[in-house]
Design a protein around this motif. Structure first.
Motif, PDB file in Angstrom:
ATOM      1  N   UNK A 255      51.604 -32.613  11.774  1.00  9.24           N
ATOM      2  CA  UNK A 255      51.627 -33.956  11.185  1.00  9.24           C
ATOM      3  C   UNK A 255      52.726 -34.019  10.121  1.00  9.24           C
ATOM      4  N   UNK A 256      53.757 -34.856  10.345  1.00 10.28           N
ATOM      5  CA  UNK A 256      54.884 -34.886   9.405  1.00 10.28           C
ATOM      6  C   UNK A 256      54.614 -35.672   8.134  1.00 10.28           C
ATOM      7  N   UNK A 260      50.306 -29.971   6.582  1.00 13.21           N
ATOM      8  CA  UNK A 260      50.704 -28.822   5.788  1.00 13.21           C
ATOM      9  C   UNK A 260      52.157 -28.524   6.171  1.00 13.21           C
ATOM     10  N   UNK A 261      53.087 -28.916   5.317  1.00 14.58           N
ATOM     11  CA  UNK A 261      54.501 -28.892   5.699  1.00 14.58           C
ATOM     12  C   UNK A 261      55.033 -27.487   5.933  1.00 14.58           C
ATOM     13  N   UNK A 262      54.580 -26.515   5.144  1.00 12.84           N
ATOM     14  CA  UNK A 262      55.034 -25.142   5.338  1.00 12.84           C
ATOM     15  C   UNK A 262      54.502 -24.595   6.666  1.00 12.84           C
ATOM     16  N   UNK A 263      53.228 -24.887   6.966  1.00  9.55           N
ATOM     17  CA  UNK A 263      52.649 -24.441   8.234  1.00  9.55           C
ATOM     18  C   UNK A 263      53.366 -25.111   9.404  1.00  9.55           C
ATOM     19  N   UNK A 264      53.696 -26.389   9.250  1.00  5.15           N
ATOM     20  CA  UNK A 264      54.419 -27.108  10.300  1.00  5.15           C
ATOM     21  C   UNK A 264      55.786 -26.465  10.550  1.00  5.15           C
ATOM     22  N   UNK A 267      55.406 -23.142  12.449  1.00  5.95           N
ATOM     23  CA  UNK A 267      54.997 -23.281  13.844  1.00  5.95           C
ATOM     24  C   UNK A 267      56.101 -23.927  14.692  1.00  5.95           C
ATOM     25  N   UNK A 268      56.990 -24.675  14.027  1.00  2.57           N
ATOM     26  CA  UNK A 268      58.087 -25.320  14.759  1.00  2.57           C
ATOM     27  C   UNK A 268      59.264 -24.378  14.940  1.00  2.57           C
ATOM     28  N   UNK A 269      59.548 -23.579  13.915  1.00  2.00           N
ATOM     29  CA  UNK A 269      60.745 -22.725  13.955  1.00  2.00           C
ATOM     30  C   UNK A 269      60.449 -21.285  14.355  1.00  2.00           C
ATOM     31  N   UNK A 270      59.188 -20.929  14.373  1.00  2.00           N
ATOM     32  CA  UNK A 270      58.835 -19.562  14.749  1.00  2.00           C
ATOM     33  C   UNK A 270      58.799 -19.393  16.260  1.00  2.00           C
TER      34      UNK A 270
END
Length: 316
Positions: A255-256, A260-264, A267-270
């Motif tokens: 959710x942008x 949770x921006x760090x978790x996002x 999960x997007x870049x990992x």
């Protein structure tokens, strides 16, 4: 200056959609500008972009000129079909992908409805019955007749429909947390964006402006560090599921706005490479506007959501 009387074909439309058809070729940004400036009048009074027009209303349409520099078609809308889940002569339901707005406006040139109209020039009537957030995927109803639009919107308004969403949230959701009954308040932030916040305290200075909102939650699957939920909404408030789950301490993955921006980011870049919000309108139940028959539609999870669940599942 033109004065237009609303007939049966235009009754029930939002003012912005009506004007975009009346003022073909005029940039959407200009249409919204004249509405905000009060140059458009409905029954001699000021109106908003989301004002619903009624049969017999008089709309004053101001003269609008295109800038001299415009030599090419403005706001080009590509023709596009979307996966059809159900269709007959009265309505259709499509499976909207994430990242696509349902309609143009507020910085978006076009959405699902404009692309469908372009793809189906022979269709005399295509209107959205309800809306989904741009970031949300899933079932979206579109009326093909004015009578169907009115009947279906009445069902949504009277809460006679069943809407269930799949949401993947961070953390372990408690089995006994089945009902979220928390009022929600819309407001405009300092960034000019529309936001929603939960209001639980009666001493909140804006408590009387908040609207009661109810979501029913059921755990569909547990994953290490995450919970896949089935969320059925009994009210249809803006950003309801997103804010309710975040307020409960379990923001939706990806959710942008409320996540949770760090978790996002991780999960997007990992290794997972998941770059959308995990909220999907998977089930919709309503009465057919013509026959009265009960219709239940299902939209399976998108491939990228299924892949994420598989990647997060513990090895057997």
């Amino acid at each position: 200056m033109r004065r237009v009387l609303i007939d049966e074909n235009s009754a029930g439309q939002r003012l912005d959609n009506f004007l975009l058809r009346e003022l073909k070729g005029v940039p959407k940004t200009h249409v919204y500008r004249v509405i905000r400036a009060g140059e458009v009048r409905v029954n001699k009074g000021r109106a908003h972009a989301d004002t619903r027009l009624e049969l017999g209303d008089e709309v004053r349409v101001p003269p609008v000129r295109l800038p001299d520099r415009v030599t090419a078609p403005v706001d080009y809308v590509p023709a596009k079909e979307f996966p059809v889940v159900y269709e007959d002569e009265h309505l259709m339901a499509v499976n909207k992908p994430a990242g696509v707005a349902v309609h143009g406006g507020s910085g978006v040139s076009f959405g699902v409805i404009e692309q469908l109209r372009r793809a189906r020039p022979e269709a005399r009537f295509l209107e959205l019955v309800h809306r989904l957030d741009k970031e949300t995927s899933g079932l979206l109803l579109i009326a093909k007749k004015r009578s169907a639009l009115t009947a279906l919107q009445d069902q949504f308004r009277e809460r006679e429909t069943g809407k269930t969403y799949a949401a993947l949230v961070i953390g372990e959701w408690a089995d006994n947390k089945k009902v979220i009954d928390v009022a929600l308040l819309k407001f405009t932030g300092s960034d000019g964006e529309r936001w929603v916040r939960a209001v639980e305290n009666s001493h909140d200075p804006q408590a009387d402006q908040a609207k009661r909102s109810i979501s029913l939650v059921k755990v569909a699957r547990r994953l290490p560090g995450y919970s896949l939920l089935d969320v059925t909404i009994k009210t249809g408030r803006t950003h309801q599921i997103r804010v309710h789950l975040q307020h409960a301490g379990h923001p939706i993955v990806g959710d942008p706005k409320y996540g949770d921006f760090e978790a996002n980011r991780l999960i997007a870049r990992g290794a997972l490479k998941f770059e959308r919000m995990f909220l999907h309108a998977q089930r919709l139940k309503f009465s057919h506007p013509a026959s009265g028959a009960e219709i239940e539609l299902l939209a399976p999870l998108p491939t990228e959501c299924e892949k994420l669940l598989k990647d997060l599942s513990p090895p057997r």
